[in-house]
Design a protein around this motif. Structure first.
Motif, PDB file in Angstrom:
ATOM      1  N   ILE A  32       0.837  -1.209   0.000  1.00  0.00           N
ATOM      2  CA  ILE A  32       0.000   0.000   0.000  1.00  0.00           C
ATOM      3  C   ILE A  32       0.870   1.256   0.000  1.00  0.00           C
ATOM      4  N   THR A  33       1.950   1.234   0.762  1.00  0.00           N
ATOM      5  CA  THR A  33       2.848   2.386   0.809  1.00  0.00           C
ATOM      6  C   THR A  33       3.498   2.637  -0.547  1.00  0.00           C
ATOM      7  N   LEU A  34       3.978   1.587  -1.202  1.00  0.00           N
ATOM      8  CA  LEU A  34       4.566   1.749  -2.530  1.00  0.00           C
ATOM      9  C   LEU A  34       3.536   2.252  -3.523  1.00  0.00           C
ATOM     10  N   ASN A  35       2.309   1.751  -3.442  1.00  0.00           N
ATOM     11  CA  ASN A  35       1.248   2.224  -4.328  1.00  0.00           C
ATOM     12  C   ASN A  35       0.977   3.710  -4.106  1.00  0.00           C
ATOM     13  N   SER A  36       0.976   4.113  -2.830  1.00  0.00           N
ATOM     14  CA  SER A  36       0.753   5.522  -2.513  1.00  0.00           C
ATOM     15  C   SER A  36       1.873   6.403  -3.057  1.00  0.00           C
ATOM     16  N   LYS A  37       3.125   5.955  -2.929  1.00  0.00           N
ATOM     17  CA  LYS A  37       4.248   6.745  -3.433  1.00  0.00           C
ATOM     18  C   LYS A  37       4.232   6.831  -4.951  1.00  0.00           C
ATOM     19  N   LEU A  38       3.880   5.735  -5.631  1.00  0.00           N
ATOM     20  CA  LEU A  38       3.852   5.739  -7.097  1.00  0.00           C
ATOM     21  C   LEU A  38       2.733   6.625  -7.633  1.00  0.00           C
ATOM     22  N   LEU A  39       1.679   6.814  -6.848  1.00  0.00           N
ATOM     23  CA  LEU A  39       0.571   7.674  -7.268  1.00  0.00           C
ATOM     24  C   LEU A  39       0.803   9.140  -6.930  1.00  0.00           C
ATOM     25  N   GLY A  40       1.968   9.449  -6.376  1.00  0.00           N
ATOM     26  CA  GLY A  40       2.302  10.848  -6.101  1.00  0.00           C
ATOM     27  C   GLY A  40       2.054  11.283  -4.683  1.00  0.00           C
ATOM     28  N   GLY A  41       2.054  10.349  -3.727  1.00  0.00           N
ATOM     29  CA  GLY A  41       1.848  10.713  -2.328  1.00  0.00           C
ATOM     30  C   GLY A  41       2.986  11.559  -1.788  1.00  0.00           C
ATOM     31  N   THR A  42       2.664  12.434  -0.860  1.00  0.00           N
ATOM     32  CA  THR A  42       3.651  13.386  -0.337  1.00  0.00           C
ATOM     33  C   THR A  42       4.247  12.951   0.996  1.00  0.00           C
ATOM     34  N   ILE A  43       3.783  11.852   1.583  1.00  0.00           N
ATOM     35  CA  ILE A  43       4.338  11.407   2.851  1.00  0.00           C
ATOM     36  C   ILE A  43       5.443  10.397   2.591  1.00  0.00           C
ATOM     37  N   SER A  44       6.285  10.194   3.590  1.00  0.00           N
ATOM     38  CA  SER A  44       7.425   9.302   3.429  1.00  0.00           C
ATOM     39  C   SER A  44       7.000   7.842   3.581  1.00  0.00           C
ATOM     40  N   PHE A  45       7.919   6.956   3.268  1.00  0.00           N
ATOM     41  CA  PHE A  45       7.654   5.516   3.316  1.00  0.00           C
ATOM     42  C   PHE A  45       7.312   5.076   4.739  1.00  0.00           C
ATOM     43  N   PHE A  46       8.105   5.491   5.713  1.00  0.00           N
ATOM     44  CA  PHE A  46       7.898   5.049   7.088  1.00  0.00           C
ATOM     45  C   PHE A  46       6.710   5.742   7.736  1.00  0.00           C
ATOM     46  N   GLN A  47       6.365   6.947   7.291  1.00  0.00           N
ATOM     47  CA  GLN A  47       5.162   7.594   7.804  1.00  0.00           C
ATOM     48  C   GLN A  47       3.920   6.801   7.423  1.00  0.00           C
ATOM     49  N   SER A  48       3.879   6.313   6.199  1.00  0.00           N
ATOM     50  CA  SER A  48       2.750   5.507   5.761  1.00  0.00           C
ATOM     51  C   SER A  48       2.676   4.189   6.518  1.00  0.00           C
ATOM     52  N   LEU A  49       3.825   3.532   6.721  1.00  0.00           N
ATOM     53  CA  LEU A  49       3.836   2.290   7.493  1.00  0.00           C
ATOM     54  C   LEU A  49       3.365   2.531   8.922  1.00  0.00           C
ATOM     55  N   CYS A  50       3.747   3.661   9.490  1.00  0.00           N
ATOM     56  CA  CYS A  50       3.331   4.002  10.846  1.00  0.00           C
ATOM     57  C   CYS A  50       1.819   4.129  10.940  1.00  0.00           C
ATOM     58  N   VAL A  51       1.210   4.854  10.013  1.00  0.00           N
ATOM     59  CA  VAL A  51      -0.237   5.058  10.035  1.00  0.00           C
ATOM     60  C   VAL A  51      -0.976   3.742   9.831  1.00  0.00           C
ATOM     61  N   LEU A  52      -0.579   2.969   8.823  1.00  0.00           N
ATOM     62  CA  LEU A  52      -1.250   1.698   8.546  1.00  0.00           C
ATOM     63  C   LEU A  52      -1.109   0.728   9.709  1.00  0.00           C
ATOM     64  N   GLY A  53       0.062   0.734  10.354  1.00  0.00           N
ATOM     65  CA  GLY A  53       0.273  -0.163  11.484  1.00  0.00           C
ATOM     66  C   GLY A  53      -0.537   0.229  12.704  1.00  0.00           C
TER      67      GLY A  53
END
Length: 217
Positions: A115-136
């Protein structure tokens, strides 16, 4: 220089003193270091930070605290707790009534990474670990649902038990999805939010399905 040789300093003028160079004001936080504090204070501060993030998940609102001060301690604890409750029996048993610990662990972290990689490829502005933190951290409602389901299953596995578990898991699934999208949706381009929310929906749906279909032996 010409003329300076004739310049003399009178004896009654003091030439002693200190030279100070102003370097600008700085806050006490700049001199703060965790190496100078007791281990107890460090642990308590980290526990308070994790507790505040749990509060943000249970009461989701537009706040950057969960993104700014990210960590992976909370997601790790939630993932291990959920995997242990889904274990259902001994690890050596092939008929323990639930997925193995490693399977749950891999599904949660692999899903979060995808999900994090998908978000980054779609132009997300948050970092990789920020997304993992929220999802976790947003797995917390489903972890609570798993705990409630284990307690309900102690009373039996009839139709009423299934209905109660369905209601609890459905409510916590919606809570996890809404909490995660509340933090992640604003970081995506407006025309691509649906492409980001849909994988999040599937991610928590798979976890919810594992919880709902869990039947300990």
């Amino acid at each position: 220089f010409p003329g300076l040789a004739d310049v003399s300093i009178p004896q009654d003028i003091p030439v002693e003193g200190e030279i100070t160079v102003p370097v600008g004001s700085h806050s006490p936080d700049e001199d703060y270091s965790t190496l100078d504090e007791p281990v107890k204070d460090t642990i308590m501060r980290d526990l308070k930070a994790v507790g505040k993030k749990f509060v943000h998940v249970m009461y989701p609102r537009k706040s950057s605290a969960l993104l700014r001060d990210w960590d992976l301690w909370g997601p790790l604890v939630l993932c291990v707790s959920l995997a242990l409750m889904l274990q259902g029996g001994s690890a050596d048993s092939k008929d323990d009534g639930g997925p193995q610990f490693a399977e749950v662990f891999v599904i949660i972290w692999f899903g979060a990474v995808v999900i994090t990689l998908n978000s980054k490829l779609l132009g997300g502005t948050i970092s990789f670990f920020q997304s993992l933190c929220v999802l976790g951290y947003c797995v917390m409602p489903l972890t609570v649902a798993m705990l409630v389901c284990r307690l309900v299953l102690l009373a039996g596995a009839g139709t009423i038990s299934f209905i109660i578990r369905l209601i609890v898991v459905g409510a916590m699934f919606g809570w996890s999805t809404l909490a995660s999208t509340a933090f992640l949706a604003d970081s995506q381009p407006p025309n691509r939010k649906a492409l980001v929310v849909y994988p999040i929906f599937l991610f928590y749906f798979v976890i919810s399905w594992m919880i709902l279909t869990f039947t300990p032996q």
